[in-house]
Design a protein around this motif. Structure first.
Motif, mmCIF file in Angstrom:
data_model
loop_
_atom_site.group_PDB
_atom_site.id
_atom_site.type_symbol
_atom_site.label_atom_id
_atom_site.label_comp_id
_atom_site.label_asym_id
_atom_site.label_seq_id
_atom_site.Cartn_x
_atom_site.Cartn_y
_atom_site.Cartn_z
ATOM 1 N N ASP A 1 -27.866 19.180 -28.752
ATOM 2 C CA ASP A 1 -27.049 19.539 -27.658
ATOM 3 C C ASP A 1 -27.214 20.156 -26.443
ATOM 4 O O ASP A 1 -26.755 20.109 -25.339
ATOM 5 C CB ASP A 1 -25.894 20.249 -28.420
ATOM 6 C CG ASP A 1 -25.303 19.245 -29.367
ATOM 7 O OD1 ASP A 1 -25.564 18.042 -29.466
ATOM 8 O OD2 ASP A 1 -24.821 19.993 -30.458
ATOM 9 N N VAL A 2 -28.426 21.134 -26.365
ATOM 10 C CA VAL A 2 -28.839 21.819 -25.264
ATOM 11 C C VAL A 2 -30.029 21.129 -24.675
ATOM 12 O O VAL A 2 -30.606 21.839 -23.577
ATOM 13 C CB VAL A 2 -28.982 23.431 -25.672
ATOM 14 C CG1 VAL A 2 -27.453 24.070 -26.257
ATOM 15 C CG2 VAL A 2 -30.079 23.702 -26.507
ATOM 16 N N ARG B 1 -29.026 20.714 -33.756
ATOM 17 C CA ARG B 1 -28.050 21.484 -32.897
ATOM 18 C C ARG B 1 -28.959 21.680 -31.551
ATOM 19 O O ARG B 1 -28.052 21.787 -30.530
ATOM 20 C CB ARG B 1 -27.700 23.042 -33.512
ATOM 21 C CG ARG B 1 -26.799 22.859 -34.739
ATOM 22 C CD ARG B 1 -26.973 24.323 -35.383
ATOM 23 N NE ARG B 1 -28.271 24.973 -35.574
ATOM 24 C CZ ARG B 1 -28.529 26.046 -35.615
ATOM 25 N NH1 ARG B 1 -27.744 27.039 -36.182
ATOM 26 N NH2 ARG B 1 -29.820 26.324 -36.257
#
Ligand code: ATP
Length: 259
Positions: free
Chosen positions: A242-243, A239
Protein backbone atom coordinates in the motif's frame (compact mmCIF):
# COMPACT_ATOMS: atom_id res chain seq x y z
CA UNK A 1 2.56 -4.09 23.66
CA UNK A 2 2.12 -0.36 23.21
CA UNK A 3 4.13 1.10 20.39
CA UNK A 4 5.63 4.47 21.18
CA UNK A 5 4.23 7.09 18.80
CA UNK A 6 6.62 7.91 16.02
CA UNK A 7 8.14 11.32 16.60
CA UNK A 8 9.63 12.62 13.44
CA UNK A 9 9.46 16.29 14.34
CA UNK A 10 13.20 16.84 14.41
CA UNK A 11 14.26 17.18 10.84
CA UNK A 12 17.04 15.02 9.53
CA UNK A 13 19.91 17.39 9.06
CA UNK A 14 21.05 17.95 5.53
CA UNK A 15 18.49 15.71 3.83
CA UNK A 16 19.86 14.16 0.68
CA UNK A 17 18.79 15.39 -2.70
CA UNK A 18 19.71 14.25 -6.16
CA UNK A 19 22.15 17.17 -6.26
CA UNK A 20 25.39 16.72 -8.13
CA UNK A 21 24.40 13.28 -9.25
CA UNK A 22 24.59 14.17 -12.89
CA UNK A 23 28.22 15.16 -12.43
CA UNK A 24 29.20 11.58 -11.74
CA UNK A 25 27.17 9.83 -14.39
CA UNK A 26 28.81 6.84 -15.89
CA UNK A 27 28.19 7.28 -19.60
CA UNK A 28 27.96 3.49 -19.91
CA UNK A 29 24.65 3.61 -18.07
CA UNK A 30 22.82 5.86 -20.42
CA UNK A 31 19.53 5.81 -18.54
CA UNK A 32 20.98 7.45 -15.44
CA UNK A 33 19.66 10.98 -15.29
CA UNK A 34 19.88 12.02 -11.63
CA UNK A 35 16.37 10.85 -10.87
CA UNK A 36 17.40 7.24 -10.63
CA UNK A 37 18.98 6.14 -7.37
CA UNK A 38 19.60 2.58 -8.53
CA UNK A 39 20.11 1.21 -12.03
CA UNK A 40 20.91 -2.44 -12.74
CA UNK A 41 21.64 -3.73 -16.21
CA UNK A 42 21.96 -7.35 -17.30
CA UNK A 43 22.73 -8.65 -13.82
CA UNK A 44 23.41 -12.40 -13.51
CA UNK A 45 24.42 -14.26 -10.38
CA UNK A 46 25.78 -17.78 -10.53
CA UNK A 47 26.74 -19.59 -7.32
CA UNK A 48 29.33 -22.30 -7.74
CA UNK A 49 29.61 -24.84 -4.93
CA UNK A 50 32.15 -27.50 -5.88
CA UNK A 51 30.93 -28.91 -9.16
CA UNK A 52 27.40 -27.57 -8.57
CA UNK A 53 26.47 -24.46 -10.51
CA UNK A 54 23.29 -22.56 -9.66
CA UNK A 55 22.05 -19.49 -11.47
CA UNK A 56 20.22 -17.43 -8.85
CA UNK A 57 19.62 -14.33 -11.03
CA UNK A 58 19.20 -14.03 -14.78
CA UNK A 59 19.49 -10.82 -16.78
CA UNK A 60 18.03 -8.46 -14.18
CA UNK A 61 17.27 -4.96 -15.43
CA UNK A 62 15.91 -2.60 -12.80
CA UNK A 63 15.58 1.11 -12.10
CA UNK A 64 14.62 2.73 -8.81
CA UNK A 65 13.74 6.41 -8.65
CA UNK A 66 15.17 8.74 -6.00
CA UNK A 67 12.69 9.05 -3.11
CA UNK A 68 10.71 5.94 -4.06
CA UNK A 69 9.78 2.96 -1.95
CA UNK A 70 10.57 0.00 -4.16
CA UNK A 71 9.68 -3.52 -3.12
CA UNK A 72 11.31 -6.78 -4.16
CA UNK A 73 8.74 -9.54 -3.80
CA UNK A 74 8.48 -13.16 -4.86
CA UNK A 75 8.45 -16.69 -3.53
CA UNK A 76 11.06 -18.10 -1.19
CA UNK A 77 14.28 -18.85 -3.06
CA UNK A 78 13.41 -16.58 -6.00
CA UNK A 79 16.56 -14.49 -5.53
CA UNK A 80 15.33 -11.41 -3.62
CA UNK A 81 18.04 -11.33 -0.97
CA UNK A 82 20.71 -12.13 -3.56
CA UNK A 83 19.53 -9.18 -5.66
CA UNK A 84 19.35 -6.84 -2.65
CA UNK A 85 22.89 -7.88 -1.69
CA UNK A 86 24.15 -7.15 -5.20
CA UNK A 87 22.38 -3.79 -5.39
CA UNK A 88 23.83 -2.95 -1.96
CA UNK A 89 27.37 -3.79 -3.03
CA UNK A 90 27.65 -6.72 -0.62
CA UNK A 91 27.83 -9.35 -3.39
CA UNK A 92 29.47 -8.91 -6.79
CA UNK A 93 27.35 -10.17 -9.68
CA UNK A 94 28.88 -12.65 -12.11
CA UNK A 95 27.71 -10.43 -15.00
CA UNK A 96 26.10 -7.05 -15.51
CA UNK A 97 26.41 -3.60 -14.04
CA UNK A 98 25.01 -1.82 -11.00
CA UNK A 99 24.94 1.95 -10.69
CA UNK A 100 23.98 3.71 -7.46
CA UNK A 101 23.63 7.50 -7.34
CA UNK A 102 25.58 7.77 -10.58
CA UNK A 103 28.48 5.63 -9.48
CA UNK A 104 29.10 2.20 -10.89
CA UNK A 105 29.55 -0.28 -8.04
CA UNK A 106 30.66 -3.04 -10.35
CA UNK A 107 33.80 -1.09 -11.25
CA UNK A 108 34.84 -0.09 -7.73
CA UNK A 109 37.73 -1.59 -5.80
CA UNK A 110 36.79 -3.44 -2.60
CA UNK A 111 37.92 -0.58 -0.39
CA UNK A 112 36.11 2.06 -2.44
CA UNK A 113 32.98 -0.09 -2.38
CA UNK A 114 33.18 -0.44 1.41
CA UNK A 115 33.50 3.32 1.74
CA UNK A 116 30.63 3.90 -0.68
CA UNK A 117 28.38 1.55 1.32
CA UNK A 118 29.30 3.28 4.57
CA UNK A 119 28.59 6.73 3.16
CA UNK A 120 25.50 6.12 1.06
CA UNK A 121 23.57 3.03 2.15
CA UNK A 122 21.81 2.23 5.42
CA UNK A 123 21.00 -1.46 5.90
CA UNK A 124 18.11 -2.84 7.96
CA UNK A 125 17.71 -6.56 8.58
CA UNK A 126 14.85 -8.78 9.71
CA UNK A 127 16.63 -9.80 12.90
CA UNK A 128 17.76 -6.26 13.85
CA UNK A 129 21.43 -7.32 14.39
CA UNK A 130 21.91 -5.14 17.45
CA UNK A 131 24.84 -5.78 19.78
CA UNK A 132 23.19 -7.37 22.84
CA UNK A 133 25.70 -5.99 25.34
CA UNK A 134 25.31 -2.41 24.15
CA UNK A 135 22.44 -0.07 25.01
CA UNK A 136 20.25 1.43 22.30
CA UNK A 137 22.26 4.63 22.22
CA UNK A 138 25.57 2.74 22.24
CA UNK A 139 24.44 0.66 19.25
CA UNK A 140 23.78 3.87 17.31
CA UNK A 141 26.98 5.52 18.60
CA UNK A 142 29.05 2.58 17.37
CA UNK A 143 27.75 3.06 13.84
CA UNK A 144 28.45 6.79 14.07
CA UNK A 145 31.95 6.06 15.35
CA UNK A 146 32.62 3.97 12.22
CA UNK A 147 31.66 7.02 10.19
CA UNK A 148 34.05 9.28 12.09
CA UNK A 149 31.49 10.90 14.41
CA UNK A 150 32.86 10.23 17.87
CA UNK A 151 32.74 11.35 21.50
CA UNK A 152 30.27 14.01 22.55
CA UNK A 153 29.23 14.70 18.94
CA UNK A 154 28.50 11.00 18.50
CA UNK A 155 26.40 10.81 21.66
CA UNK A 156 24.38 13.86 20.70
CA UNK A 157 23.85 12.63 17.11
CA UNK A 158 22.83 9.19 18.41
CA UNK A 159 20.29 10.72 20.77
CA UNK A 160 18.95 12.87 17.95
CA UNK A 161 18.48 9.79 15.76
CA UNK A 162 16.76 7.87 18.56
CA UNK A 163 14.48 10.86 19.05
CA UNK A 164 13.62 10.79 15.37
CA UNK A 165 12.46 7.19 15.63
CA UNK A 166 10.57 7.94 18.86
CA UNK A 167 12.92 6.06 21.16
CA UNK A 168 15.00 8.66 23.01
CA UNK A 169 13.34 7.54 26.25
CA UNK A 170 14.82 4.05 25.72
CA UNK A 171 18.35 5.27 24.97
CA UNK A 172 19.85 3.46 27.96
CA UNK A 173 17.94 0.20 27.50
CA UNK A 174 19.66 -2.97 26.40
CA UNK A 175 18.14 -4.75 23.37
CA UNK A 176 16.79 -7.53 25.65
CA UNK A 177 14.62 -4.92 27.39
CA UNK A 178 13.12 -3.61 24.14
CA UNK A 179 10.18 -4.99 22.16
CA UNK A 180 10.76 -6.27 18.61
CA UNK A 181 9.38 -3.06 17.14
CA UNK A 182 11.58 -0.94 19.40
CA UNK A 183 14.65 -2.97 18.44
CA UNK A 184 13.83 -2.46 14.78
CA UNK A 185 13.52 1.28 15.34
CA UNK A 186 16.95 1.33 16.99
CA UNK A 187 18.20 -0.55 13.92
CA UNK A 188 16.60 2.10 11.69
CA UNK A 189 18.25 4.88 13.74
CA UNK A 190 21.55 3.04 13.26
CA UNK A 191 20.90 2.73 9.52
CA UNK A 192 20.35 6.50 9.34
CA UNK A 193 23.78 7.37 10.75
CA UNK A 194 25.73 9.45 8.28
CA UNK A 195 22.57 10.45 6.41
CA UNK A 196 22.57 7.76 3.70
CA UNK A 197 20.56 8.49 0.56
CA UNK A 198 19.55 4.86 0.15
CA UNK A 199 17.98 2.55 2.73
CA UNK A 200 18.03 -1.18 1.97
CA UNK A 201 15.89 -3.41 4.12
CA UNK A 202 15.52 -7.20 4.12
CA UNK A 203 12.14 -8.21 5.56
CA UNK A 204 12.13 -5.38 8.13
CA UNK A 205 8.66 -6.22 9.46
CA UNK A 206 8.81 -10.03 9.32
CA UNK A 207 9.66 -10.46 12.99
CA UNK A 208 7.20 -7.83 14.23
CA UNK A 209 3.63 -7.89 15.46
CA UNK A 210 1.14 -5.94 13.42
CA UNK A 211 1.26 -2.71 15.45
CA UNK A 212 5.07 -2.57 15.51
CA UNK A 213 5.19 -3.51 11.84
CA UNK A 214 2.85 -0.65 11.07
CA UNK A 215 5.06 1.81 13.01
CA UNK A 216 8.13 0.68 11.06
CA UNK A 217 6.30 0.99 7.73
CA UNK A 218 5.15 4.51 8.67
CA UNK A 219 8.71 5.45 9.55
CA UNK A 220 10.14 4.12 6.29
CA UNK A 221 7.47 5.96 4.35
CA UNK A 222 8.33 9.22 6.12
CA UNK A 223 11.98 8.70 5.30
CA UNK A 224 11.14 8.34 1.62
CA UNK A 225 8.43 10.94 1.22
CA UNK A 226 9.56 13.67 3.64
CA UNK A 227 13.30 13.15 3.53
CA UNK A 228 13.81 11.97 -0.05
CA UNK A 229 15.50 8.73 0.92
CA UNK A 230 15.24 5.90 -1.57
CA UNK A 231 13.98 2.74 0.12
CA UNK A 232 14.58 -0.66 -1.46
CA UNK A 233 12.98 -3.45 0.49
CA UNK A 234 12.63 -7.22 0.29
CA UNK A 235 9.32 -8.14 1.84
CA UNK A 236 6.51 -10.66 1.99
CA UNK A 237 4.38 -8.19 3.95
CA UNK A 238 1.27 -7.32 1.89
CA UNK A 239 0.66 -4.17 4.01
CA UNK A 240 3.79 -2.61 2.58
CA UNK A 241 2.40 -2.80 -0.95
CA UNK A 242 0.00 0.00 0.00
CA UNK A 243 2.86 2.44 0.62
CA UNK A 244 5.10 1.28 -2.23
CA UNK A 245 5.74 3.29 -5.38
CA UNK A 246 6.93 0.29 -7.35
CA UNK A 247 6.92 -3.46 -6.88
CA UNK A 248 9.31 -5.81 -8.64
CA UNK A 249 8.45 -9.52 -8.67
CA UNK A 250 11.07 -12.20 -8.94
CA UNK A 251 10.50 -15.82 -9.78
CA UNK A 252 13.32 -18.31 -10.23
CA UNK A 253 15.80 -15.48 -10.54
CA UNK A 254 13.89 -13.71 -13.32
CA UNK A 255 11.96 -10.44 -13.11
CA UNK A 256 8.25 -10.64 -13.78
CA UNK A 257 5.79 -7.84 -14.39
CA UNK A 258 3.50 -7.09 -11.43
CA UNK A 259 0.59 -9.58 -11.39
N1 ATP B 1 25.96 -18.39 -1.27
C1 ATP B 1 25.14 -19.19 -1.96
N2 ATP B 1 25.58 -20.32 -2.52
C2 ATP B 1 24.77 -21.12 -3.23
N3 ATP B 1 23.46 -20.86 -3.46
C3 ATP B 1 22.95 -19.74 -2.90
C4 ATP B 1 23.76 -18.85 -2.13
N4 ATP B 1 22.97 -17.81 -1.72
C5 ATP B 1 21.75 -18.05 -2.21
N5 ATP B 1 21.74 -19.20 -2.91
C6 ATP B 1 20.58 -19.78 -3.62
O1 ATP B 1 20.04 -18.79 -4.48
C7 ATP B 1 18.61 -18.86 -4.50
C8 ATP B 1 18.05 -17.50 -4.13
O2 ATP B 1 18.31 -17.26 -2.74
P1 ATP B 1 17.79 -15.94 -2.03
O3 ATP B 1 18.21 -16.01 -0.59
O4 ATP B 1 18.25 -14.77 -2.80
O5 ATP B 1 16.21 -16.10 -2.18
P2 ATP B 1 15.04 -15.25 -1.51
O6 ATP B 1 14.07 -14.95 -2.60
O7 ATP B 1 15.61 -14.11 -0.76
O8 ATP B 1 14.41 -16.33 -0.51
P3 ATP B 1 13.66 -16.12 0.91
O9 ATP B 1 12.39 -15.39 0.62
O10 ATP B 1 13.40 -17.53 1.35
O11 ATP B 1 14.61 -15.39 1.80
C9 ATP B 1 18.23 -19.97 -3.53
O12 ATP B 1 17.98 -21.15 -4.28
C10 ATP B 1 19.45 -20.12 -2.65
O13 ATP B 1 19.58 -21.45 -2.18
Amino acid sequence: MTATPINFQVSLSNPPTPRNLTQTIDPALDSFDGRKAIVARGVDMVFQTGSQRFQALKDINLEVNVGDIHLLMGPSGSGKTTLLSILGGILTPTAGRVNLLGQELTRMSRSKLAQFRLNHIGFIFQEFNLFPALTAIENVELALDMKGIKGRAGRSAALDLLEQVGLDHKAKSLPRDLSGGQKQRVAIARALTGNPQIIMADEPTAALDSQSGHAVITLLRKLAKEHNRTVLMVTHDPRIIDVADQVTYLEDGVLHPAP
